[in-house]
Design a protein around this motif. Structure first.
Motif, PDB file in Angstrom:
ATOM      1  N   MET A 147    -125.967 -90.478  73.916  1.00 17.42           N
ATOM      2  CA  MET A 147    -124.601 -90.181  73.062  1.00 17.42           C
ATOM      3  C   MET A 147    -123.729 -89.013  73.367  1.00 17.42           C
ATOM      4  SD  MET A 147    -126.011 -91.213  69.395  1.00 17.42           S
ATOM      5  CE  MET A 147    -127.264 -89.914  69.440  1.00 17.42           C
ATOM      6  N   LYS A 148    -124.322 -87.859  74.337  1.00 15.07           N
ATOM      7  CA  LYS A 148    -123.830 -86.806  74.478  1.00 15.07           C
ATOM      8  C   LYS A 148    -122.236 -86.960  75.282  1.00 15.07           C
ATOM      9  CE  LYS A 148    -127.112 -82.922  74.429  1.00 15.07           C
ATOM     10  NZ  LYS A 148    -128.086 -82.140  75.353  1.00 15.07           N
ATOM     11  N   PRO A 149    -122.226 -88.029  76.123  1.00 12.80           N
ATOM     12  CA  PRO A 149    -121.047 -87.820  76.775  1.00 12.80           C
ATOM     13  C   PRO A 149    -120.056 -88.592  75.974  1.00 12.80           C
ATOM     14  CG  PRO A 149    -122.581 -89.296  77.866  1.00 12.80           C
ATOM     15  CD  PRO A 149    -123.199 -88.287  76.984  1.00 12.80           C
ATOM     16  N   VAL A 150    -120.590 -89.373  75.006  1.00  6.20           N
ATOM     17  CA  VAL A 150    -119.718 -90.204  73.745  1.00  6.20           C
ATOM     18  C   VAL A 150    -118.921 -89.053  72.996  1.00  6.20           C
ATOM     19  CG1 VAL A 150    -119.350 -92.059  72.266  1.00  6.20           C
ATOM     20  CG2 VAL A 150    -120.837 -92.338  73.980  1.00  6.20           C
ATOM     21  N   ILE A 151    -119.605 -88.293  72.550  1.00 10.77           N
ATOM     22  CA  ILE A 151    -119.498 -87.289  71.560  1.00 10.77           C
ATOM     23  C   ILE A 151    -118.566 -86.294  72.212  1.00 10.77           C
ATOM     24  CG2 ILE A 151    -120.600 -85.271  70.243  1.00 10.77           C
ATOM     25  CD1 ILE A 151    -123.227 -86.497  70.502  1.00 10.77           C
ATOM     26  N   LYS A 152    -118.559 -86.012  73.297  1.00 12.05           N
ATOM     27  CA  LYS A 152    -117.822 -84.992  74.094  1.00 12.05           C
ATOM     28  C   LYS A 152    -116.371 -85.857  74.308  1.00 12.05           C
ATOM     29  CE  LYS A 152    -117.938 -82.293  78.250  1.00 12.05           C
ATOM     30  NZ  LYS A 152    -118.552 -82.102  79.783  1.00 12.05           N
ATOM     31  N   MET A 194    -128.834 -69.062  66.729  1.00  9.53           N
ATOM     32  CA  MET A 194    -128.263 -70.137  66.227  1.00  9.53           C
ATOM     33  C   MET A 194    -126.870 -69.835  65.402  1.00  9.53           C
ATOM     34  SD  MET A 194    -130.234 -72.563  63.291  1.00  9.53           S
ATOM     35  CE  MET A 194    -129.873 -71.538  61.476  1.00  9.53           C
ATOM     36  N   LYS A 195    -126.104 -70.761  65.951  1.00  8.89           N
ATOM     37  CA  LYS A 195    -124.497 -70.656  65.393  1.00  8.89           C
ATOM     38  C   LYS A 195    -124.538 -71.216  63.830  1.00  8.89           C
ATOM     39  CE  LYS A 195    -125.009 -72.893  69.313  1.00  8.89           C
ATOM     40  NZ  LYS A 195    -125.140 -74.361  69.737  1.00  8.89           N
ATOM     41  N   LEU A 196    -124.865 -70.251  63.268  1.00  4.89           N
ATOM     42  CA  LEU A 196    -124.897 -70.542  61.793  1.00  4.89           C
ATOM     43  C   LEU A 196    -123.665 -71.237  60.998  1.00  4.89           C
ATOM     44  CD1 LEU A 196    -127.125 -67.878  60.155  1.00  4.89           C
ATOM     45  CD2 LEU A 196    -127.492 -70.311  59.932  1.00  4.89           C
ATOM     46  N   GLU A 197    -122.344 -70.779  61.385  1.00  2.26           N
ATOM     47  CA  GLU A 197    -121.231 -71.322  60.635  1.00  2.26           C
ATOM     48  C   GLU A 197    -120.920 -72.484  61.278  1.00  2.26           C
ATOM     49  OE1 GLU A 197    -119.678 -68.730  62.701  1.00  2.26           O
ATOM     50  OE2 GLU A 197    -121.497 -67.742  62.201  1.00  2.26           O
ATOM     51  N   ASN A 198    -120.915 -72.724  62.577  1.00  2.00           N
ATOM     52  CA  ASN A 198    -120.641 -73.969  63.132  1.00  2.00           C
ATOM     53  C   ASN A 198    -121.429 -74.306  64.447  1.00  2.00           C
ATOM     54  OD1 ASN A 198    -119.057 -75.858  64.540  1.00  2.00           O
ATOM     55  ND2 ASN A 198    -117.207 -75.041  64.021  1.00  2.00           N
ATOM     56  N   PRO A 199    -122.692 -75.292  64.054  1.00  2.00           N
ATOM     57  CA  PRO A 199    -123.564 -75.540  64.877  1.00  2.00           C
ATOM     58  C   PRO A 199    -123.033 -76.337  66.277  1.00  2.00           C
ATOM     59  CG  PRO A 199    -123.963 -76.856  63.046  1.00  2.00           C
ATOM     60  CD  PRO A 199    -122.774 -75.637  62.738  1.00  2.00           C
ATOM     61  N   THR A 200    -121.978 -77.038  66.007  1.00  2.00           N
ATOM     62  CA  THR A 200    -121.541 -77.793  67.032  1.00  2.00           C
ATOM     63  C   THR A 200    -120.324 -77.163  67.823  1.00  2.00           C
ATOM     64  OG1 THR A 200    -119.431 -78.916  65.948  1.00  2.00           O
ATOM     65  CG2 THR A 200    -121.683 -79.934  65.566  1.00  2.00           C
ATOM     66  N   GLY A 201    -119.811 -76.227  67.268  1.00  2.00           N
ATOM     67  CA  GLY A 201    -118.653 -75.384  68.134  1.00  2.00           C
ATOM     68  C   GLY A 201    -117.439 -76.226  68.182  1.00  2.00           C
ATOM     69  N   THR A 202    -117.091 -77.069  67.347  1.00  2.00           N
ATOM     70  CA  THR A 202    -115.716 -77.616  67.321  1.00  2.00           C
ATOM     71  C   THR A 202    -115.160 -77.782  66.072  1.00  2.00           C
ATOM     72  OG1 THR A 202    -114.838 -79.926  67.549  1.00  2.00           O
ATOM     73  CG2 THR A 202    -116.957 -79.881  66.989  1.00  2.00           C
ATOM     74  N   ALA A 203    -113.601 -77.695  66.277  1.00  2.00           N
ATOM     75  CA  ALA A 203    -112.770 -77.593  64.981  1.00  2.00           C
ATOM     76  C   ALA A 203    -113.242 -78.632  64.157  1.00  2.00           C
ATOM     77  CB  ALA A 203    -111.490 -77.218  65.346  1.00  2.00           C
ATOM     78  N   LEU A 204    -113.804 -79.620  64.595  1.00  2.00           N
ATOM     79  CA  LEU A 204    -113.956 -81.000  63.818  1.00  2.00           C
ATOM     80  C   LEU A 204    -114.917 -80.599  62.535  1.00  2.00           C
ATOM     81  CD1 LEU A 204    -113.594 -83.376  66.890  1.00  2.00           C
ATOM     82  CD2 LEU A 204    -112.048 -83.205  64.748  1.00  2.00           C
ATOM     83  N   TYR A 205    -115.970 -79.998  63.011  1.00  2.00           N
ATOM     84  CA  TYR A 205    -117.092 -79.449  62.215  1.00  2.00           C
ATOM     85  C   TYR A 205    -116.191 -78.527  61.117  1.00  2.00           C
ATOM     86  CZ  TYR A 205    -121.409 -77.364  60.387  1.00  2.00           C
ATOM     87  OH  TYR A 205    -122.462 -77.146  59.674  1.00  2.00           O
ATOM     88  N   SER A 206    -115.539 -77.636  61.345  1.00  2.00           N
ATOM     89  CA  SER A 206    -114.726 -76.897  60.401  1.00  2.00           C
ATOM     90  C   SER A 206    -114.051 -77.494  59.447  1.00  2.00           C
ATOM     91  CB  SER A 206    -113.821 -75.781  61.112  1.00  2.00           C
ATOM     92  OG  SER A 206    -114.789 -75.011  61.920  1.00  2.00           O
ATOM     93  N   ILE A 207    -113.438 -78.627  59.917  1.00  2.00           N
ATOM     94  CA  ILE A 207    -112.501 -79.563  59.184  1.00  2.00           C
ATOM     95  C   ILE A 207    -113.533 -80.232  58.037  1.00  2.00           C
ATOM     96  CG2 ILE A 207    -111.350 -81.529  59.000  1.00  2.00           C
ATOM     97  CD1 ILE A 207    -110.136 -80.929  61.956  1.00  2.00           C
ATOM     98  N   GLU A 208    -114.493 -80.606  58.569  1.00  2.00           N
ATOM     99  CA  GLU A 208    -115.568 -81.234  57.616  1.00  2.00           C
ATOM    100  C   GLU A 208    -115.977 -80.277  56.538  1.00  2.00           C
ATOM    101  OE1 GLU A 208    -118.092 -84.325  59.112  1.00  2.00           O
ATOM    102  OE2 GLU A 208    -118.633 -84.759  57.269  1.00  2.00           O
ATOM    103  N   LYS A 209    -116.370 -79.157  57.140  1.00  2.00           N
ATOM    104  CA  LYS A 209    -116.811 -78.144  56.018  1.00  2.00           C
ATOM    105  C   LYS A 209    -115.928 -77.773  55.067  1.00  2.00           C
ATOM    106  CE  LYS A 209    -119.430 -73.799  56.125  1.00  2.00           C
ATOM    107  NZ  LYS A 209    -120.469 -73.341  56.970  1.00  2.00           N
TER     108      LYS A 209
END
Lengths: 145, 145
Positions: free
Chosen positions: A109-114, B1-16
């Motif tokens: 899934m990783k490439p898809v997520i990217k 551990m990246k506590l505030e944003n484990p995925t490092g993408t702005a999309l995570y912040s949007i959801e949060k």
DNA sequence: GAAATTATATTGATATATCAATTATATTTG
DNA sequence: CAAATATAATTGATATATCAATATAATTTC
């Protein structure tokens, strides 16, 4: 009728953006792995990076409550993406561990997520993204007060 | 551990951001009206502004599919927030109408909704909000392609 | 105008969300 | 150390999300 934003607030746009992204992400992930949701995918990503995380911490990171995460994990164990064993130091807790199937699936899934993330953020400058993050973090802080 | 944003993408912040806002909004709305969800609240707001809307259109505006909106409406009719009558021109459709109870409830919630939005966007300049909207709309457009 | 297609909404099945109550274990306090 | 309190996770009840299948009505096409 205000078709794109019936409430006229940016909060509606935030919700719309994440819903559209989730639709796109789920559609593309399903193409490579049939029986997984994007939330389950996020669980795998987080467990992969954080070995010794409790269900409670995991729940927080994926925006779910304890009840939801319990049932999600049950299902992911049943589908053999995860193993769950008793935590020796604190017997209220469990160790969560990705199985080999889980790791293989994640790699698939990783490439898809990217690509999904790239598609969603296409045409945005780094500055724009940084500013987006900054503004969202302000909103998050405001809501937590 | 990246506590505030484990995925490092702005999309995570949007959801949060939207999840935190929904928590805040639900908490405050429950204080004045016990048996309503923020999604039901949004349904009332939209129906109030758009009399002759179909279930399908409504579903789109509140980010739900037809099945979900059918069940939400059932429940809101049962709780006497809405009336549902057959559409005379197109008998596949229904007329959705807010009841007096629905209107009273909406009036009760309006100031709370206003405060919620203000709380969430506190300290953001108009420019910042405009830019947020602009960026989010780009993301929305990207995901729809 | 009948048959095929399209559109609107419902229903069933399963997963998830949410709240409250409960269980089991740890920790704190007197 | 026993009692009270706190924490981690589960369970039950109900609502919602999502997909596929279905029902009904409207529209199109031949």
């Amino acid at each position: 009728m205000k078709l794109e934003n019936p409430t006229g607030t940016a909060l509606y746009s935030i919700e719309k953006a994440i819903k559209e992204y989730r639709k796109l992400a789920q559609k593309n992930i399903t193409k490579v792995v049939k029986d997984i949701t994007i939330d389950q995918c996020l669980v795998l990503i987080i467990l992969n990076d954080n070995q010794n995380i409790s269900q409670k911490e995991l729940a927080n990171l994926v925006f779910k409550d304890n009840a939801s995460i319990t049932r999600m994990i049950e299902l992911m164990v049943k589908k053999q993406y995860l193993n769950r064993t008793i935590h020796l130091e604190d017997r209220r807790k469990f160790n969560l561990e990705i199985t080999n199937k889980g790791i293989t699936t994640l790699e698939l899934m990783k490439p898809v997520i990217k690509i999904n993330r790239k598609t969603a953020l296409d045409g945005l400058s780094l500055e724009e993204i940084a500013l987006l993050n900054k503004t969202l973090n302000k909103i998050i802080a405001n809501c937590k007060k």
